[in-house]
Design an enzyme around this catalytic site. Structure first.
Site, mmCIF file in Angstrom:
data_model
loop_
_atom_site.group_PDB
_atom_site.id
_atom_site.type_symbol
_atom_site.label_atom_id
_atom_site.label_comp_id
_atom_site.label_asym_id
_atom_site.label_seq_id
_atom_site.Cartn_x
_atom_site.Cartn_y
_atom_site.Cartn_z
ATOM 1 C CB CYS A 146 28.716 -8.774 41.924
ATOM 2 S SG CYS A 146 26.906 -8.760 41.919
ATOM 3 C CG HIS A 164 27.821 -7.492 36.371
ATOM 4 N ND1 HIS A 164 28.809 -8.228 36.983
ATOM 5 C CD2 HIS A 164 26.968 -7.124 37.364
ATOM 6 C CE1 HIS A 164 28.556 -8.298 38.281
ATOM 7 N NE2 HIS A 164 27.439 -7.630 38.533
ATOM 8 C CD GLU A 165 24.595 -4.061 36.957
ATOM 9 O OE1 GLU A 165 23.633 -4.485 37.629
ATOM 10 O OE2 GLU A 165 25.734 -3.917 37.446
#
Length: 190
Positions: free
Chosen positions: A99, A141-142
């Site tokens: 990340c 994830h986003e």
């Protein structure tokens, strides 16, 4: 267009839900352009607006896929429908995730292998597509960033302890930490 600093874990904008985008105007277009510029400079596969300090529900991505979806895009006000997430332990060699807001580190995490994504593009046109494999992982994830979650918040106990120790050792976990892609040393070594 401008590269913006990427905030690091501990900045409050990363740890609270973002607001729905309501204005599809020139300011939004400029934000999206800056997000693409920042994502590209960071060699990222995705970037959520909260990662550059903007508490709005949108993210950009750049990820080739076999799902018939353009390999580069923006999703505004997304909604995700997830497939099943395996309860097996994550494979550190195959499922390590990184990340930009936890720069230079990666840890394994189980994610759904399939998601349906609905939302809008930057011109408010509807989006509706399916993503599989790593592309599905990028979407999840986003999207998590928009709900105030980082992937390290989802790690199992073993990997979560390692992540917490690394964050503490880096001096993160509080407001005011950031890095600027293309200016600062690339924490991922690209």
């Amino acid at each position: 267009m401008a590269v913006r600093p990427v905030v690091i874990t501990g900045n409050p904008v990363l740890h609270r839900p973002a607001a729905k985008v309501t204005a599809f105007d020139d300011d939004l277009q400029s934000l999206v352009e800056d997000m693409y510029e920042t994502m590209d400079a960071a060699h990222g596969v995705g970037l959520a607006a909260p990662q550059i300090g903007v508490a709005l529900r949108l993210f950009t991505y750049a990820f080739p896929n076999d799902d018939g979806v353009p390999p580069r895009g923006v999703v505004v006000n997304p909604v995700l429908t997830l497939g099943k997430i395996s309860q097996e332990a994550p494979d550190p060699d195959e499922e390590a995730e990184g990340c930009l807001s936890v720069p230079g580190h990666s840890w394994p995490l189980k994610r759904a292998e399939w998601v349906r994504v609905t939302g809008q593009d930057a011109e408010a046109r509807p989006l509706d597509f399916e993503a599989t494999g790593w592309f599905a992982r990028v979407m999840q994830h986003e999207y998590d960033h928009l709900d105030g979650k980082l992937y390290v918040d989802r790690l199992n106990d073993k990997w979560g302890r390692k992540a917490r120790r690394a964050v503490k050792a880096e001096g993160w976990g509080r407001d005011g930490r950031f890095w600027t892609p293309g200016v600062d040393e690339d924490p991922f070594g690209h």
